[in-house]
Design a protein around this motif. Structure first.
Motif, short mmCIF file in Angstrom:
data_model
loop_
_atom_site.label_atom_id
_atom_site.label_comp_id
_atom_site.label_asym_id
_atom_site.label_seq_id
_atom_site.Cartn_x
_atom_site.Cartn_y
_atom_site.Cartn_z
N SER A 134 3.71 65.10 -13.86
CA SER A 134 4.94 65.88 -13.77
C SER A 134 6.15 64.99 -13.60
CB SER A 134 4.84 66.88 -12.61
OG SER A 134 4.66 66.20 -11.37
N SER B 36 -7.16 65.88 -9.04
CA SER B 36 -6.31 66.60 -9.99
C SER B 36 -4.91 66.82 -9.43
CB SER B 36 -6.95 67.94 -10.35
OG SER B 36 -8.22 67.76 -10.94
N HIS C 57 -1.65 65.48 -11.23
CA HIS C 57 -0.59 66.41 -11.62
C HIS C 57 0.77 65.91 -11.16
CE1 HIS C 57 1.55 70.15 -12.36
NE2 HIS C 57 1.94 70.17 -11.09
#
Length: 232
Positions: free
Chosen positions: A144, A136, A140
């Motif tokens: 992003s 994760s 991320h």
């Protein structure tokens, strides 16, 4: 479902999750270059935790290993540590599960085997949490940067290794949770057997008292035959 069958299913889920998590480490495609907004693509960029590569239109790949571990970005180092920890915890969880399961002949008494099985379930859960955290975190970072308009460099999308890691971590957590519940089942069975034995002993004591009272009453009610001289 029998308790032994439940343990076997949980063990299969945990081992399957550990194998999937382990397979993500050597998998190439952790992130793949995005073709969003481009008209002509002559090369595909992809990378994982150990190297970055580019594949041209002819299918030839040129890879470059990361030169220094200390010079890497922080999130890659964190993902490496979490995934390696997940693989190690899953390995020891599998060993303890084999020792603690009821279908094996090692591990000591039934209570001891139940505690070992519960401990292996905790290790599976920790393994799944470590793997899910690492995957994760990497995902991320990709998302992003993808949605950040200030990033002008090559943008990437989620690779196949991330989905394999999520699936493996989920299976490990589910299998570990089922193994942990086996301790509660053993405690419930022990309480039921204890209460049953207690009721049985009380009933047996009550029955023996009734038998004694019946014997006494029977002895009191036995007619006595006296001689005729006793009435004179």
């Amino acid at each position: 479902m029998p308790h032994m069958a439940t343990e076997i299913i949980a063990f299969v889920l945990g081992v399957s999750g550990w194998v999937l998590v382990s397979s993500t480490l050597p998998t190439d495609y952790w992130k793949v270059s995005s073709i969003d907004g481009t008209v002509i693509t002559t090369a595909t960029y992809w990378s994982n935790l150990w190297k970055t590569c580019v594949t041209d239109s002819t299918g030839v790949s040129n890879c470059k290993d990361f030169p220094s571990m200390l010079a890497l970005e922080g999130y890659i180092q964190a993902c490496r540590g979490l995934l390696i920890s997940a693989v190690s915890l899953g390995f020891f969880a599998s060993i303890f599960a084999l020792v603690g399961m009821k279908c094996t002949k090692i591990g000591g008494s039934e209570d001891t085997k139940a505690k070992i099985t519960c401990f292996s379930g905790l290790l599976y859960i920790l393994s799944g949490l470590c793997a899910m955290s690492g995957v994760s975190l990497y995902a991320h970072r990709i998302t992003s940067e993808f949605f950040d308009p200030t990033v002008l460099e090559q943008k990437y999308e989620l690779g196949a290794a991330l989905f394999i890691g999520w699936a493996g971590s989920s299976l490990s957590i589910i299998g570990g949770a089922i193994l942990c519940l086996s301790l509660n089942d053993s405690i419930k069975k022990a309480r039921i057997s204890y209460s049953y034995n207690g009721v049985k002993s009380v009933r047996s004591a009550h029955t023996s008292r009734q038998d004694q009272n019946n014997n006494r009453n029977g002895q009191r009610g036995i007619p006595r035959h006296f001689d005729k001289n006793a009435y004179v």
